[in-house]
Motif scaffolding. Structure first.
Motif, PDB file in Angstrom:
ATOM      1  N   GLU A   6      39.136  33.059  45.645  1.00 52.75           N
ATOM      2  CA  GLU A   6      37.880  32.608  45.045  1.00 52.75           C
ATOM      3  C   GLU A   6      37.980  32.565  43.522  1.00 52.75           C
ATOM      4  N   TYR A   7      38.582  33.591  42.931  1.00 49.28           N
ATOM      5  CA  TYR A   7      38.752  33.612  41.472  1.00 49.28           C
ATOM      6  C   TYR A   7      39.605  32.421  41.032  1.00 49.28           C
ATOM      7  N   LEU A   8      40.641  32.137  41.808  1.00 46.39           N
ATOM      8  CA  LEU A   8      41.535  31.020  41.471  1.00 46.39           C
ATOM      9  C   LEU A   8      40.824  29.686  41.652  1.00 46.39           C
ATOM     10  N   LYS A   9      40.077  29.570  42.733  1.00 46.49           N
ATOM     11  CA  LYS A   9      39.420  28.316  43.061  1.00 46.49           C
ATOM     12  C   LYS A   9      38.440  27.878  41.978  1.00 46.49           C
ATOM     13  N   TYR A  10      37.708  28.820  41.456  1.00 43.48           N
ATOM     14  CA  TYR A  10      36.721  28.487  40.437  1.00 43.48           C
ATOM     15  C   TYR A  10      37.264  28.654  39.023  1.00 43.48           C
ATOM     16  N   GLU A  14      40.032  30.996  33.077  1.00 42.00           N
ATOM     17  CA  GLU A  14      41.423  30.563  33.047  1.00 42.00           C
ATOM     18  C   GLU A  14      42.363  31.481  33.832  1.00 42.00           C
ATOM     19  N   ILE A  15      41.858  32.119  34.845  1.00 42.91           N
ATOM     20  CA  ILE A  15      42.679  32.982  35.696  1.00 42.91           C
ATOM     21  C   ILE A  15      43.805  32.173  36.333  1.00 42.91           C
ATOM     22  N   ARG A  16      43.486  30.966  36.769  1.00 40.39           N
ATOM     23  CA  ARG A  16      44.468  30.146  37.482  1.00 40.39           C
ATOM     24  C   ARG A  16      45.707  29.889  36.636  1.00 40.39           C
ATOM     25  N   LYS A  21      51.551  31.161  35.634  1.00 36.33           N
ATOM     26  CA  LYS A  21      52.615  31.750  34.805  1.00 36.33           C
ATOM     27  C   LYS A  21      53.248  32.945  35.504  1.00 36.33           C
ATOM     28  N   MET A  22      52.401  33.805  36.098  1.00 34.91           N
ATOM     29  CA  MET A  22      52.940  34.997  36.768  1.00 34.91           C
ATOM     30  C   MET A  22      53.744  34.625  38.010  1.00 34.91           C
ATOM     31  N   VAL A  23      53.291  33.610  38.750  1.00 30.75           N
ATOM     32  CA  VAL A  23      54.036  33.163  39.928  1.00 30.75           C
ATOM     33  C   VAL A  23      55.395  32.617  39.514  1.00 30.75           C
ATOM     34  N   TYR A  50      41.015  41.033  36.331  1.00 31.24           N
ATOM     35  CA  TYR A  50      42.380  41.578  36.346  1.00 31.24           C
ATOM     36  C   TYR A  50      42.372  43.052  36.732  1.00 31.24           C
ATOM     37  N   SER A  51      41.417  43.798  36.210  1.00 26.70           N
ATOM     38  CA  SER A  51      41.310  45.214  36.540  1.00 26.70           C
ATOM     39  C   SER A  51      41.093  45.396  38.044  1.00 26.70           C
ATOM     40  N   ALA A  52      40.224  44.569  38.629  1.00 23.88           N
ATOM     41  CA  ALA A  52      39.988  44.623  40.073  1.00 23.88           C
ATOM     42  C   ALA A  52      41.267  44.289  40.840  1.00 23.88           C
ATOM     43  N   MET A  53      41.992  43.276  40.377  1.00 23.37           N
ATOM     44  CA  MET A  53      43.237  42.887  41.059  1.00 23.37           C
ATOM     45  C   MET A  53      44.290  43.989  40.951  1.00 23.37           C
ATOM     46  N   ILE A  54      44.283  44.731  39.843  1.00 24.51           N
ATOM     47  CA  ILE A  54      45.212  45.858  39.677  1.00 24.51           C
ATOM     48  C   ILE A  54      44.843  46.961  40.662  1.00 24.51           C
TER      49      ILE A  54
END
Length: 159
Positions: A6-10, A14-16, A21-23, A50-54
């Motif tokens: 969901e974060y990526l989709k929306y 600029e999370i996407r 880059k990380m991929v 990012y904190s949530a993903m960590i």
């Protein structure tokens, strides 16, 4: 992974672009001082996300750098980005698969076309011949190679 998708989709904050880059094996230089706590409302800022993903174990953070911690999660992020709703990102991943196939079959015309397209679409004109920019082009071109091969950047010579 659904929440991450969901974060990526929306493309929240600029999370996407950072995930792409990380991929491709890069680390993101960012200072995360705030902490997302379980049970709070959904994260709203880039750093909260990012904190949530960590905390959820999708990303690792050390010495000011954020990265995808292992190959299995790298593959999950790649799958998330392959979703057709991501449009251009899905096209990059598809072209990466074509690039690997063209390389293995020595199809130089396809290799040149894909490299040219990535270079022209991803690199700003002021950095067009910059070595780091060219390394990024190759990283994007061979993104799917990470599924089968061990991909490493060239060692620094110190010069």
């Amino acid at each position: 992974m659904d929440e991450v998708k969901e974060y990526l989709k929306y493309n929240i904050r600029e999370i996407r672009e950072d995930v792409i880059k990380m991929v491709s094996g890069e680390e993101i230089d960012i200072s995360i001082k705030e902490e997302f706590r379980a049970g709070q409302a959904a994260p709203r800022t880039k750093k909260e996300i990012y904190s949530a993903m960590i905390i959820l174990g999708f990303l690792s953070y050390s010495d000011g750098y954020l990265k995808i911690p292992n190959k299995e999660l790298m593959q999950e992020f790649e799958k998330a980005l392959e979703d057709e709703s991501f449009g251009y990102v899905a096209e990059i991943i598809d072209n990466s698969k074509k690039m690997l196939k063209a390389t293995v079959s020595e199809d130089t015309e396809t290799i040149v076309k894909i490299l040219h397209d990535i270079h022209n679409s991803e690199i700003p004109i002021l950095q067009y011949n910059d070595e780091n920019s060219l390394a990024c082009v190759l990283t994007l071109a061979y993104l799917s190679a990470r599924d089968t091969y061990r991909v490493e950047r060239e060692e620094k010579s110190g010069k």
